[in-house]
Design an enzyme around this catalytic site. Structure first.
Site, PDB file in Angstrom:
ATOM      1  N   ASP A  66       6.376  12.566  14.528  1.00 30.24           N
ATOM      2  CA  ASP A  66       6.553  12.385  13.147  1.00 30.24           C
ATOM      3  C   ASP A  66       5.438  12.862  12.663  1.00 30.24           C
ATOM      4  OD1 ASP A  66       7.951  12.091  11.057  1.00 30.24           O
ATOM      5  OD2 ASP A  66       7.655   9.909  11.203  1.00 30.24           O
ATOM      6  N   LYS A  70       2.678  -4.066   8.565  1.00 27.07           N
ATOM      7  CA  LYS A  70       3.978  -3.284   8.467  1.00 27.07           C
ATOM      8  C   LYS A  70       5.233  -4.212   8.416  1.00 27.07           C
ATOM      9  CE  LYS A  70       6.242   1.019   9.839  1.00 27.07           C
ATOM     10  NZ  LYS A  70       6.163   2.074  10.795  1.00 27.07           N
ATOM     11  N   GLN A  79       7.506  -1.196   4.991  1.00 23.09           N
ATOM     12  CA  GLN A  79       6.307  -0.906   3.711  1.00 23.09           C
ATOM     13  C   GLN A  79       5.257  -1.818   4.461  1.00 23.09           C
ATOM     14  OE1 GLN A  79       8.212  -2.438   0.502  1.00 23.09           O
ATOM     15  NE2 GLN A  79       6.950  -4.170   0.503  1.00 23.09           N
ATOM     16  N   MET A 108       0.730  -1.284   0.012  1.00 21.92           N
ATOM     17  CA  MET A 108      -0.082  -0.108  -0.024  1.00 21.92           C
ATOM     18  C   MET A 108       0.851   1.132   0.052  1.00 21.92           C
ATOM     19  SD  MET A 108      -2.700  -1.294   2.742  1.00 21.92           S
ATOM     20  CE  MET A 108      -3.785   0.440   2.955  1.00 21.92           C
ATOM     21  N   VAL A 148      12.202   2.523   5.885  1.00 25.84           N
ATOM     22  CA  VAL A 148      12.681   1.573   6.913  1.00 25.84           C
ATOM     23  C   VAL A 148      11.656   0.339   6.569  1.00 25.84           C
ATOM     24  CG1 VAL A 148      14.093   2.743   8.286  1.00 25.84           C
ATOM     25  CG2 VAL A 148      11.887   2.369   9.085  1.00 25.84           C
TER      26      VAL A 148
END
Length: 541
Positions: free
Chosen positions: A282, A148, A133, A126, A131
């Site tokens: 983040d 993930k 996907q 997706m 680091v």
């Protein structure tokens, strides 16, 4: 392999003409000499801005350097604005690795076949980041999730590239202008951040904490984590459906209240920082979505909690008072708070620091309040404080980065956003809550059971403490006696040295005033007296 990688890096640096980023007049002669051997510097001209060429070079060098560029883009206190802005474009621009490889990694981490673990598993990723996907999947009970997966062998690649980055940082640190950018410190921060992001159990724990902090909130939703399907290299979480926060056109078409959405973003940030002391650090647009369900009362959805920050109660208090003092233009109080908090050395002259802060802030405050970037104000404040030997506070760097992201996002959603109209009441209420009866009662409520549990031990603890103090007192008396003896011995030695110096002077007088050849036969009574006195002083114990 390291040599090949080093050659590859040198090739990319020369291809994008990063040699032009160096001020040749201040570069040591060895580096200046080596720049003549950049293979393409004589063929390819430096096209585009410095920031754009740096961004393209980092993209060419792969995921680790892309991640480094992302983190570097947050250090606006160290970098030119144009360069930081270019590096901010590095989000989500990393090529994916094959889906079959992702399947194998998931099976290896969870100890079972994909068919046993999931009802469905999409091999097409997706999204792909530096680091890891993510892949869409369904659990056996039909729940939609995303999985993930950490990139294969990325840790080994990261450690190799970090070693090379450290070498380059040491080279940059030999340049006066480069030393100001603190390259060794930046690479060290990068090492800590990226190695933490490789542990998806840590990210899952961060998500669970953030979710618990905002449970039932209308402002923020955090997906749940499926712990049975989560390991250090694999994280399985609820699949969310929302509008990307950066897609302003789609948000407007959905009828989202943009003013309320922007204000809630600011409220979420200050709530995380001051109420919870645990903030998502983040919060770039790729990690934030907006719930479609209630556009009139919009709710954020936050993902990717690999980087979080926290502040001590002291830092919270000083930061809140700093921001309020800024709002009131009380620069002396700002300077005082920096000294009191230990952010700058205690010997700093507050008046000089105040003058430096005033020179930075007054031009900014000439603008209407709604147009002032307080994230940028913090950046400039830290730059000024660095001249006064302000030590780098990692938690404040994360805070500054997050505030810049939130402020930029809020103004993108609603350009008329007045950050202070939203933030000031929150800060004032928080400061009021830290003092007074309510705060005291809360402290008693929190710590009272512990105090009661420790109460029976208090008499013994007091007795032991007094006995230790008595022992310490005896030891101190012995030390004082020994010091007095040492001082007395030193005084005796000084007196002896003085006598001998006087004796030497008297003897020199005898020889200087007498005839060197017949001085014994012709000594005057005066000389005999001086000679005798000198001998006595010389032999005196």
């Amino acid at each position: 392999m390291t040599l090949i990688r080093l050659i590859r890096i040198a090739w990319v640096l020369s291809r994008y003409r990063l040699d032009t980023l160096l001020n040749h007049q201040q570069v040591p002669w060895l580096i200046r000499f080596s720049l003549w051997f950049f293979p393409l510097r004589w063929i390819i001209p430096a096209r585009g801005s410095d920031g754009r060429r740096l961004r393209l070079a980092l993209e060419s060098l792969g995921p680790v350097f892309v991640k480094f560029g992302q983190i570097l883009s947050t250090r606006r206190d160290l970098m030119p604005a144009e360069m930081a802005q270019e590096l901010a474009y590095l989000q989500d621009r990393v090529p994916a690795f094959p889906g079959k490889r992702a399947r194998h990694l998931v099976e290896e981490a969870l100890g079972a076949s994909i068919e046993t673990l999931f009802l469905e598993f999409g091999e097409e990723p997706m999204a792909s980041a530096s680091v890891a996907q993510v892949h869409a999947a369904k659990l056996p009970d039909g729940q939609s999730v995303v999985v993930k997966v950490i990139r294969p062998a990325i840790r080994r690649v990261i450690l190799k590239d970090i070693r090379l980055m450290e070498l380059m940082a040491r080279l940059v640190n030999t340049i006066p202008d480069g030393r100001r950018l603190r390259p060794i410190e930046v690479v060290d921060d990068f090492r800590k951040t990226i190695l933490d992001e490789l542990d998806l159990l840590r990210e899952g724990a961060n998500m669970a904490t953030l979710r618990r902090n905002f449970e039932g909130s209308e402002s923020l939703y955090v997906p749940w984590v499926h712990w049975d399907y989560t390991r250090r290299s694999v994280l399985t979480m609820e699949r969310i459906s929302g509008i990307p926060v950066a897609d302003v056109e789609q948000l407007q078409q959905a009828g989202v209240n943009m003013k309320l959405l922007a204000e809630r973003g600011v409220e979420i940030f200050f709530t995380q920082v001051f109420r919870d002391s645990f903030f998502h650090a983040d919060m770039h647009p790729g990690n934030i979505f907006v719930n479609r369900a209630h556009p009139e009362s919009p709710q954020y959805i936050g993902i990717d909690c690999g980087i979080v920050g926290s502040l001590s109660r002291e830092d919270q208090s000083y930061l809140a008072q700093n921001l309020l003092a800024f709002f009131n233009r009380d620069y002396y109080r700002v300077a005082e708070l920096h000294v009191e908090s230990g952010w700058v050395p205690a010997h700093t002259r507050v008046n000089e620091f105040e003058a430096a802060i005033r020179s930075v802030c007054e031009p900014i405050f000439e603008k209407p309040l709604a147009e002032i970037s307080f994230g940028l104000l913090l950046v400039r404040l830290f730059q000024t404080a660095r001249r006064f030997d302000m030590t780098v506070q990692p938690q404040l760097v994360l805070l500054q980065k997050t505030l810049l992201n939130i402020e930029g996002l809020g103004r993108q959603l609603y350009p008329q956003l007045d950050l202070w109209a939203t933030a000031k009441p929150f800060l004032e209420n928080w400061v009021r809550e830290q003092v007074g009866p309510a705060r005291f009662l809360k402290a008693v409520q929190q710590h009272g059971p512990g105090w009661i549990a420790k109460a029976p031990q208090m008499p013994d603890l007091v007795h032991d403490t007094l006995m230790n103090l008595r022992k310490v007192g005896g030891v101190e008396q012995r030390i004082q006696a020994e010091l007095r003896e040492v001082r007395a011995e030193q005084q005796r030695a000084n007196r002896k040295l003085t006598r001998r110096l006087v004796a030497a002077v008297l003897l020199l007088f005898v020889f200087w005033t007498g005839d060197p050849g017949a001085w014994l036969q012709s000594l005057s009574p005066k000389q005999w007296a001086g000679l005798g006195l000198g001998a006595v002083l010389l032999l005196w114990p």
